[in-house]
Write an enzyme that holds these catalytic residues in place. Sequence first.
Site, PDB file in Angstrom:
ATOM      1  N   TYR B 278      46.442 -82.307 -73.374  1.00  0.00           N
ATOM      2  CA  TYR B 278      47.748 -81.800 -74.202  1.00  0.00           C
ATOM      3  C   TYR B 278      46.837 -80.776 -74.989  1.00  0.00           C
ATOM      4  O   TYR B 278      46.117 -81.076 -75.881  1.00  0.00           O
ATOM      5  CB  TYR B 278      48.255 -82.777 -75.205  1.00  0.00           C
ATOM      6  N   TYR B 326      52.139 -72.445 -70.214  1.00  0.00           N
ATOM      7  CA  TYR B 326      53.124 -72.716 -69.277  1.00  0.00           C
ATOM      8  C   TYR B 326      54.408 -72.666 -70.187  1.00  0.00           C
ATOM      9  O   TYR B 326      55.304 -71.934 -70.100  1.00  0.00           O
ATOM     10  CB  TYR B 326      52.759 -73.890 -68.910  1.00  0.00           C
TER      11      TYR B 326
END
Lengths: 136, 380
Positions: B278, B326
Amino acid sequence: MPPRMLPEPTPETRHFWDGCKAGELRLQRCTDCDGGSYFPPRPFCPKCGSRKVENYAASGKGVLWSYVINMRPRPDMGTEPYAIAVVKLAEGPQMMSNIVNCPQTPEALQLDMPLTVTFAAQNDDISLPFFEPVKG
Amino acid sequence: MKQKSIAVVGAAETTKMGKIPDVSVIGLHADAALNAMADCGLKPSDIDGVATAGISPVDLAHYMGITPTYADGTSVGGCSFMLHVRHAAAAINEGLCNTVLITHGESGRSRVGAGGFARAASSLAGQFEMPFGPMGPPTMFTIPVLRYLKARGYTVEDLAHVAVIQREWAAMNPRASFKDPITVADVLGADMIAWPFTKLMCCLVTDGGGALILTSAERAKDFPQKPVYILGTGESVETPMVSQMEDFTSSKAFRVSGKKAFEESGISHSDVDHLMIYDAFAHLPLYGLEDLGFCKPGEAAGFIRGRNTAPGGKLPLNTNGGGLSYMHSGMYGMYALQESVRQMRGIAPAQVPGAKISIAHGVGGMFAASGTIVFSNEAP
């Protein structure tokens, strides 16, 4: 400018904020174990769970542990970039603060520089603990 | 948990991603949930377990028309969904339910039907952090980093390399928000947000969502998609205040969660074909590589600069482009899980050839929490 965001003390933290108003940085330590000083305030030792803890006036000394310089000031913090710092206190704990009486630049804000606490009254109840470079 | 006893049988993101001004938060949850149900051929009445964060599992169950015998509202920030997977696996194995729906939806950019981030002035963070001017994650998650760089001998260029390489992955992903190549100079020269972090070292702020459906490995064989098995899991939490993180150079929650996931799965680091860490900010992959044990402390920056995590490298990392390129709606952990599932199904836009084991490692809050899921696509 909106009023600065201020803490709302709880019964468990009241002694800390009363200390700031009185010009003392109050930490806590356990009298049952040698777990050392801790922060933020709570009425028991986070190392051993004992409720036998005491408040005491810390030295107010520390070093600049880490920081960022916020380039997009929060509305209640004015219009100039400011450092949000973490100070490593001489007694061990870390605490967030601002560095005052010092340019808010990477050149002036050197990690590990010695700092000392200074209190700034915000209203009748709350004084915030800031830190400034040790002179000399 | 028992290795490979549970599998992901349904997985999907929201139909649209990025800027979705015409869908509210709960609408994003629902869109992702319906897409995941379609993916595995289930209806709401087939679901008997729900888990979500951001909204209540009660909101989710009622909105979707689900009557659950299991509800998990664990909400520890962006890695909540890793914890939901872990808890769902335990719940299914214990017989609490058979089929669990986990959803995420967030109107991070458009803020349609979205709540605020306010912290009560009487909370510990409200008393001991907020008065000093932090303004959301860009000024909080980043606070330990100058100490980390100094301790490791890393530089801000090392942070920039993380963003540059993830953009290379994003270029291969048609759904990525940003696909144009960037250089280290671009990253260092971008708008300064919170010294030493420029805008390109910070995640995107977008709208979107995702959903997963889990069931027992035994049942998983009967679903249309290739099952993705849960091999091992981990979780931990450390502190709600970044200033109180025990060690500014290492996340205790990462270390505990990662170690547990490796132990449960019985794998070694060299078995891992694909990794998601993450990346709300550019320093997180560096901490993650070190705290999960892929790199020794001090070696992560060189590992990334040496293109080990880049396309063609030995440890493909954040192959969807990550939170940096993204998408990042606020709680990105769901998208890391989705990319791991795509890689295990063999359908990722930047597919790692022959990948058999994938790890999705999440962070919650500002180093507050962590969850780690090890996936395998090989049947038990």
